[in-house]
Write a protein that holds these residues in place. Structure first.
Motif, PDB file in Angstrom:
ATOM      1  N   ASP A  75       0.841  -1.202   0.000  1.00  0.00           N
ATOM      2  CA  ASP A  75       0.000   0.000   0.000  1.00  0.00           C
ATOM      3  C   ASP A  75       0.872   1.246   0.000  1.00  0.00           C
ATOM      4  O   ASP A  75       0.565   2.234  -0.658  1.00  0.00           O
ATOM      5  CB  ASP A  75      -0.933   0.014   1.220  1.00  0.00           C
ATOM      6  CG  ASP A  75      -2.035  -1.024   1.127  1.00  0.00           C
ATOM      7  OD1 ASP A  75      -2.345  -1.484  -0.004  1.00  0.00           O
ATOM      8  OD2 ASP A  75      -2.591  -1.381   2.187  1.00  0.00           O
ATOM      9  N   ARG A  78       2.100   2.012  -3.528  1.00  0.00           N
ATOM     10  CA  ARG A  78       1.004   2.507  -4.377  1.00  0.00           C
ATOM     11  C   ARG A  78       0.620   3.935  -4.014  1.00  0.00           C
ATOM     12  O   ARG A  78       0.232   4.707  -4.880  1.00  0.00           O
ATOM     13  CB  ARG A  78      -0.216   1.584  -4.266  1.00  0.00           C
ATOM     14  CG  ARG A  78      -0.079   0.312  -5.077  1.00  0.00           C
ATOM     15  CD  ARG A  78      -1.404  -0.422  -5.228  1.00  0.00           C
ATOM     16  NE  ARG A  78      -2.088  -0.671  -3.975  1.00  0.00           N
ATOM     17  CZ  ARG A  78      -1.878  -1.713  -3.180  1.00  0.00           C
ATOM     18  NH1 ARG A  78      -0.991  -2.623  -3.524  1.00  0.00           N
ATOM     19  NH2 ARG A  78      -2.550  -1.855  -2.063  1.00  0.00           N
ATOM     20  N   ARG A  79       0.721   4.299  -2.758  1.00  0.00           N
ATOM     21  CA  ARG A  79       0.350   5.656  -2.311  1.00  0.00           C
ATOM     22  C   ARG A  79       1.515   6.641  -2.359  1.00  0.00           C
ATOM     23  O   ARG A  79       1.325   7.814  -2.017  1.00  0.00           O
ATOM     24  CB  ARG A  79      -0.190   5.596  -0.879  1.00  0.00           C
ATOM     25  CG  ARG A  79      -1.538   4.944  -0.750  1.00  0.00           C
ATOM     26  CD  ARG A  79      -2.104   5.145   0.655  1.00  0.00           C
ATOM     27  NE  ARG A  79      -1.154   4.783   1.697  1.00  0.00           N
ATOM     28  CZ  ARG A  79      -1.203   3.663   2.426  1.00  0.00           C
ATOM     29  NH1 ARG A  79      -2.167   2.805   2.247  1.00  0.00           N
ATOM     30  NH2 ARG A  79      -0.292   3.421   3.341  1.00  0.00           N
ATOM     31  N   SER A  80       2.689   6.214  -2.740  1.00  0.00           N
ATOM     32  CA  SER A  80       3.887   7.063  -2.634  1.00  0.00           C
ATOM     33  C   SER A  80       3.882   8.279  -3.549  1.00  0.00           C
ATOM     34  O   SER A  80       4.589   9.244  -3.290  1.00  0.00           O
ATOM     35  CB  SER A  80       5.142   6.240  -2.915  1.00  0.00           C
ATOM     36  OG  SER A  80       5.217   5.901  -4.299  1.00  0.00           O
ATOM     37  N   ASN A  81       3.139   8.241  -4.637  1.00  0.00           N
ATOM     38  CA  ASN A  81       3.108   9.330  -5.625  1.00  0.00           C
ATOM     39  C   ASN A  81       4.459   9.598  -6.268  1.00  0.00           C
ATOM     40  O   ASN A  81       4.672  10.675  -6.821  1.00  0.00           O
ATOM     41  CB  ASN A  81       2.546  10.619  -5.017  1.00  0.00           C
ATOM     42  CG  ASN A  81       1.075  10.485  -4.723  1.00  0.00           C
ATOM     43  OD1 ASN A  81       0.329   9.883  -5.492  1.00  0.00           O
ATOM     44  ND2 ASN A  81       0.653  11.027  -3.592  1.00  0.00           N
TER      45      ASN A  81
END
Length: 152
Positions: A75, A78-81
């Motif tokens: 997660d 995926r959320r790291s941008n």
């Protein structure tokens, strides 16, 4: 022409700010040949043309982190941008766990700045080569027969 006192003060303040500003860390120039040897450490988990324990490296540059279809990212990734380029790779490779806390990549990182630059140069070279052009599927999918045509 005489400068006004205010203009002199402003110019002095700007000069002081610039003098005290930390210079942006420049990336070292990398040697792809040396980077190939560094990449040997990555082969335990990564390949260029297909996913392994880690995602494939073909198509890496310009790709959003955590976006390879079908790969089970953490997660956190995926959320790291993050979008992979030389700077984001340099930062991530230096300390993956600090750059993306919670990443599944448990590798401690590459402390040596030159080794990171060499690895990034190698990754760029392979990404721009015929090795990666058109190689976006795992070998099993690439060798599978195409699906039957849809009925009209």
């Amino acid at each position: 022409m005489k400068k006004s006192g205010a203009a002199i003060l402003v110019a002095g303040a700007v000069q002081a700010l610039l003098a005290n500003a930390a210079p942006a860390a420049a990336l070292a120039h990398g040697d792809p040949a040396r980077g190939e040897a560094v990449y040997a450490r990555c082969l335990a988990c990564h390949a260029f043309a297909y996913d392994r324990t880690g995602p494939r490296h073909c198509g890496l540059f310009g790709r959003r982190a955590g976006s390879v279809q079908g790969f089970a990212y953490s997660d956190a990734m995926r959320r790291s941008n993050l979008v992979w380029d030389a700077r984001t790779l340099d930062r991530f490779l230096a300390n993956p766990l600090k750059t993306v806390p919670g990443t599944a990549m448990g590798y401690a990182g590459i402390a040596d700045r030159q080794e990171r630059a060499d690895l990034i140069a190698y990754l760029k070279r392979v990404n721009d080569s015929a090795t990666c052009r058109g190689q976006r599927l795992p070998p099993s999918a690439a060798s599978s027969p195409p699906p039957p045509p849809a009925s009209p």
